[in-house]
Design a protein around this motif. Structure first.
Motif, PDB file in Angstrom:
ATOM      1  N   TYR A  57     142.728  16.780  -0.996  1.00 64.96           N
ATOM      2  CA  TYR A  57     143.717  17.162   0.008  1.00 64.96           C
ATOM      3  C   TYR A  57     143.022  17.648   1.284  1.00 64.96           C
ATOM      4  O   TYR A  57     143.305  17.187   2.384  1.00 64.96           O
ATOM      5  CB  TYR A  57     144.617  18.268  -0.557  1.00 64.96           C
ATOM      6  N   VAL A  58     142.093  18.583   1.103  1.00 62.55           N
ATOM      7  CA  VAL A  58     141.410  19.163   2.268  1.00 62.55           C
ATOM      8  C   VAL A  58     140.611  18.100   3.010  1.00 62.55           C
ATOM      9  O   VAL A  58     140.665  18.009   4.236  1.00 62.55           O
ATOM     10  CB  VAL A  58     140.500  20.335   1.838  1.00 62.55           C
ATOM     11  N   SER A  59     139.900  17.242   2.263  1.00 60.81           N
ATOM     12  CA  SER A  59     139.061  16.273   2.962  1.00 60.81           C
ATOM     13  C   SER A  59     139.925  15.249   3.704  1.00 60.81           C
ATOM     14  O   SER A  59     139.563  14.797   4.782  1.00 60.81           O
ATOM     15  CB  SER A  59     138.085  15.600   2.001  1.00 60.81           C
ATOM     16  N   PHE A  60     141.086  14.900   3.144  1.00 57.59           N
ATOM     17  CA  PHE A  60     141.942  13.952   3.861  1.00 57.59           C
ATOM     18  C   PHE A  60     142.509  14.585   5.130  1.00 57.59           C
ATOM     19  O   PHE A  60     142.376  14.033   6.222  1.00 57.59           O
ATOM     20  CB  PHE A  60     143.098  13.466   2.983  1.00 57.59           C
ATOM     21  N   PHE A  61     143.119  15.752   5.006  1.00 58.62           N
ATOM     22  CA  PHE A  61     143.800  16.308   6.170  1.00 58.62           C
ATOM     23  C   PHE A  61     142.837  16.840   7.226  1.00 58.62           C
ATOM     24  O   PHE A  61     143.205  16.983   8.383  1.00 58.62           O
ATOM     25  CB  PHE A  61     144.805  17.387   5.754  1.00 58.62           C
ATOM     26  N   ARG A  62     141.589  17.137   6.813  1.00 55.05           N
ATOM     27  CA  ARG A  62     140.628  17.544   7.831  1.00 55.05           C
ATOM     28  C   ARG A  62     139.850  16.350   8.364  1.00 55.05           C
ATOM     29  O   ARG A  62     139.268  16.427   9.451  1.00 55.05           O
ATOM     30  CB  ARG A  62     139.646  18.577   7.261  1.00 55.05           C
ATOM     31  N   GLY A  63     139.828  15.248   7.598  1.00 56.37           N
ATOM     32  CA  GLY A  63     139.008  14.119   8.005  1.00 56.37           C
ATOM     33  C   GLY A  63     139.727  13.122   8.891  1.00 56.37           C
ATOM     34  O   GLY A  63     139.104  12.395   9.641  1.00 56.37           O
ATOM     35  N   VAL A  64     141.056  13.074   8.768  1.00 53.51           N
ATOM     36  CA  VAL A  64     141.816  12.105   9.547  1.00 53.51           C
ATOM     37  C   VAL A  64     142.449  12.831  10.739  1.00 53.51           C
ATOM     38  O   VAL A  64     143.039  13.887  10.573  1.00 53.51           O
ATOM     39  CB  VAL A  64     142.896  11.438   8.671  1.00 53.51           C
ATOM     40  N   PRO A  65     142.300  12.279  11.934  1.00 53.56           N
ATOM     41  CA  PRO A  65     142.845  12.955  13.122  1.00 53.56           C
ATOM     42  C   PRO A  65     144.350  13.194  13.023  1.00 53.56           C
ATOM     43  O   PRO A  65     145.074  12.362  12.482  1.00 53.56           O
ATOM     44  CB  PRO A  65     142.534  11.979  14.251  1.00 53.56           C
ATOM     45  N   LEU A  66     144.793  14.318  13.554  1.00 51.73           N
ATOM     46  CA  LEU A  66     146.215  14.686  13.482  1.00 51.73           C
ATOM     47  C   LEU A  66     147.109  13.623  14.124  1.00 51.73           C
ATOM     48  O   LEU A  66     148.204  13.343  13.635  1.00 51.73           O
ATOM     49  CB  LEU A  66     146.429  16.043  14.167  1.00 51.73           C
ATOM     50  N   LEU A  67     146.610  13.022  15.201  1.00 53.61           N
ATOM     51  CA  LEU A  67     147.399  11.986  15.877  1.00 53.61           C
ATOM     52  C   LEU A  67     147.751  10.867  14.901  1.00 53.61           C
ATOM     53  O   LEU A  67     148.886  10.371  14.868  1.00 53.61           O
ATOM     54  CB  LEU A  67     146.595  11.435  17.058  1.00 53.61           C
ATOM     55  N   ILE A  68     146.768  10.489  14.073  1.00 51.64           N
ATOM     56  CA  ILE A  68     146.994   9.426  13.092  1.00 51.64           C
ATOM     57  C   ILE A  68     147.945   9.912  11.999  1.00 51.64           C
ATOM     58  O   ILE A  68     148.832   9.185  11.571  1.00 51.64           O
ATOM     59  CB  ILE A  68     145.647   8.957  12.508  1.00 51.64           C
ATOM     60  N   GLN A  69     147.774  11.163  11.583  1.00 52.53           N
ATOM     61  CA  GLN A  69     148.682  11.714  10.568  1.00 52.53           C
ATOM     62  C   GLN A  69     150.123  11.706  11.060  1.00 52.53           C
ATOM     63  O   GLN A  69     151.053  11.388  10.314  1.00 52.53           O
ATOM     64  CB  GLN A  69     148.280  13.143  10.213  1.00 52.53           C
ATOM     65  N   LEU A  70     150.299  12.061  12.331  1.00 53.81           N
ATOM     66  CA  LEU A  70     151.661  12.089  12.893  1.00 53.81           C
ATOM     67  C   LEU A  70     152.274  10.702  12.904  1.00 53.81           C
ATOM     68  O   LEU A  70     153.432  10.517  12.521  1.00 53.81           O
ATOM     69  CB  LEU A  70     151.626  12.649  14.317  1.00 53.81           C
ATOM     70  N   LEU A  71     151.485   9.703  13.324  1.00 51.66           N
ATOM     71  CA  LEU A  71     152.009   8.338  13.343  1.00 51.66           C
ATOM     72  C   LEU A  71     152.315   7.855  11.936  1.00 51.66           C
ATOM     73  O   LEU A  71     153.308   7.174  11.699  1.00 51.66           O
ATOM     74  CB  LEU A  71     151.010   7.403  14.025  1.00 51.66           C
TER      75      LEU A  71
END
Lengths: 215, 222
Positions: A57-71
């Motif tokens: 969980y931590v490595s995914f949400f810290r590794g992928v930019p928030l902009l991409i997570q939002l999209l």
């Protein structure tokens, strides 16, 4: 010529749009605290699977930019049949992302709590849930207050990214004012100073809180 | 669900995007570090209050405002000040400015951690100031500052996607183009997530290796 009039005329609208910035970063931080505490419990759990899940969980949400997570949240949730308003999706995403960082902050703070306290709590027979909610988490929160305030400031800045999912917070509002008035320099500078003001206030409140919570 | 034939069509564009992301990150990080180092040096050596205040204000402003808004000021507001930049140069300049105060703080802390005795010893042995900096202060500073430098460089990788908002054709921009033309959200997501995971992992590995090298002498003797 630099036109202060443009800024003054549009300032009320800009400030009104700040409520979305505050809503998203504030609720995002709150959600982040709740999810972060859960992830943190997983990370220090005795169960290997829970530790594994927390690490991923931590490595995914810290590794992928928030902009991409939002999209992702904006485009993929409807594909799997979840239809939520953009604002809800944005707050959730910001919260999930913050949780990854906050869980690490809390984990660091847990290390600062003497081991004997948890052991004593186990010895007197407190159930695990009470050990967390009454002994460990309150102290971890207190210890990590400076980092949490810092995280909130980061979130205020990160909330500018929710423009991509169409929420009219400060940045989006300044975009539309800029294109209506043809005064991008003034408007974006005004937006920048608005963010700066919000963050200075948060930092000031944070310092007061720290002083109050200081042992 | 995954349509691989998409990558035949969009592969070249995505690869160009990858290259552009790495290029922006490299150039942005190197320039931001350089500017940050200069800022740290100025802050150390020029004690006149106007300079100190100006630096303080610069650091507070850059650290207190979102990168996206800084880019907008630069790219859309710049022309009003006669600063007419294309998307890519504006993006690189933006990354440099955005990163510089964070790097300056890291360098400042690192330089402060250099034992004064070592600098005095170098001066006593007749090292010229440039050599003291190059041969004593920077190597010693790197030991303590390296983890923070790597950490912030990793944060900058994630900031590069924001350049897509001012139409720099990096990976995010190319993927969004692909999404808009084909509605292939799953494939696009896959590409982005995989790329960033590999990219960040690679940088942190390089960082760990650099750290081991910088602190090698400590391990040898303990």
């Amino acid at each position: 010529m630099f036109s202060f009039e443009t800024i003054i005329d549009n300032l009320p609208v800009l400030i009104a749009s700040a409520r979305y910035t505050l809503l998203i970063s504030g609720l995002g931080c709150l959600l982040g605290l709740i999810f972060g505490a859960v992830v943190c419990m997983g990370a220090v759990s005795r169960s290997r699977a829970a530790r594994r899940a927390a690490a991923i969980y931590v490595s995914f949400f810290r590794g992928v930019p928030l902009l991409i997570q939002l999209l992702l949240a904006f485009y993929l949730l409807p594909l799997v049949g979840v239809n939520v308003p953009a604002l809800v999706a944005a707050i959730l995403t910001v919260g999930l992302c913050a949780a990854a960082y906050i869980s690490e902050i809390l984990r660091g703070a847990l290390n600062a709590i003497p081991r004997g306290q948890a052991e004593a709590a186990i010895a007197v027979g407190l159930p695990p849930r009470d050990i967390w909610t009454r002994i460990l988490l309150p102290q971890a929160l207190k210890i990590s207050m400076p980092s949490l305030v810092n995280e909130l400031i980061l979130l205020v800045k990160a909330s500018s990214l929710v423009t991509v999912v169409g929420i009219v917070e400060i940045t989006r509002m300044s975009q539309s004012i800029a294109s209506a008035t043809y005064r991008p320099l003034e408007i974006y500078l005004a937006a920048a100073f608005l963010y700066l003001a919000i963050n200075l206030v948060i930092a000031g409140v944070g310092r007061t809180l720290e002083r109050r919570f200081a042992p | 669900m995954i349509d691989l034939s998409l990558f035949q069509q969009y592969g070249p564009a995505l690869l160009r995007g990858l290259g552009m992301t790495i290029f922006c990150w490299l150039v942005g990080t190197v320039f931001a570090m350089a500017l940050g180092f200069v800022l740290a040096l100025v802050q150390r050596s020029v004690t006149a209050w106007p300079v100190q205040w100006l630096l303080r204000g610069y650091v507070e402003f850059i650290r207190g405002t979102p990168f996206l808004v800084q880019l907008f000021v630069l790219y859309y507001g710049g022309p009003m000040l006669g600063l007419r930049l294309d998307a890519l140069p504006a993006g690189l300049l933006g990354l440099t400015i955005y990163g510089s105060p964070y790097f300056a703080e890291i360098f400042r802390a690192g330089l402060n951690a250099v034992p004064v005795g070592q600098i005095e010893a170098a001066r006593a042995m007749g090292f010229p100031p440039g050599a003291i900096m190059r041969r004593v202060m920077i190597p010693v500073m790197l030991v303590s500052a390296l983890p923070a430098l790597v950490n912030f460089s990793i944060i900058l990788t994630k900031e590069t996607v924001i350049l897509s908002m001012i139409t720099v054709p990096e990976i995010m921009f190319e993927t969004q183009t692909m999404m808009a033309e084909t509605f292939a959200f799953a494939e696009a997501t896959l590409v982005l997530a995989l790329f960033f995971w590999v990219f960040v992992e690679a940088i942190s590995r390089i960082g760990r290796r650099l750290e081991r090298r910088a602190t090698h002498y400590l391990l040898d003797r303990s």
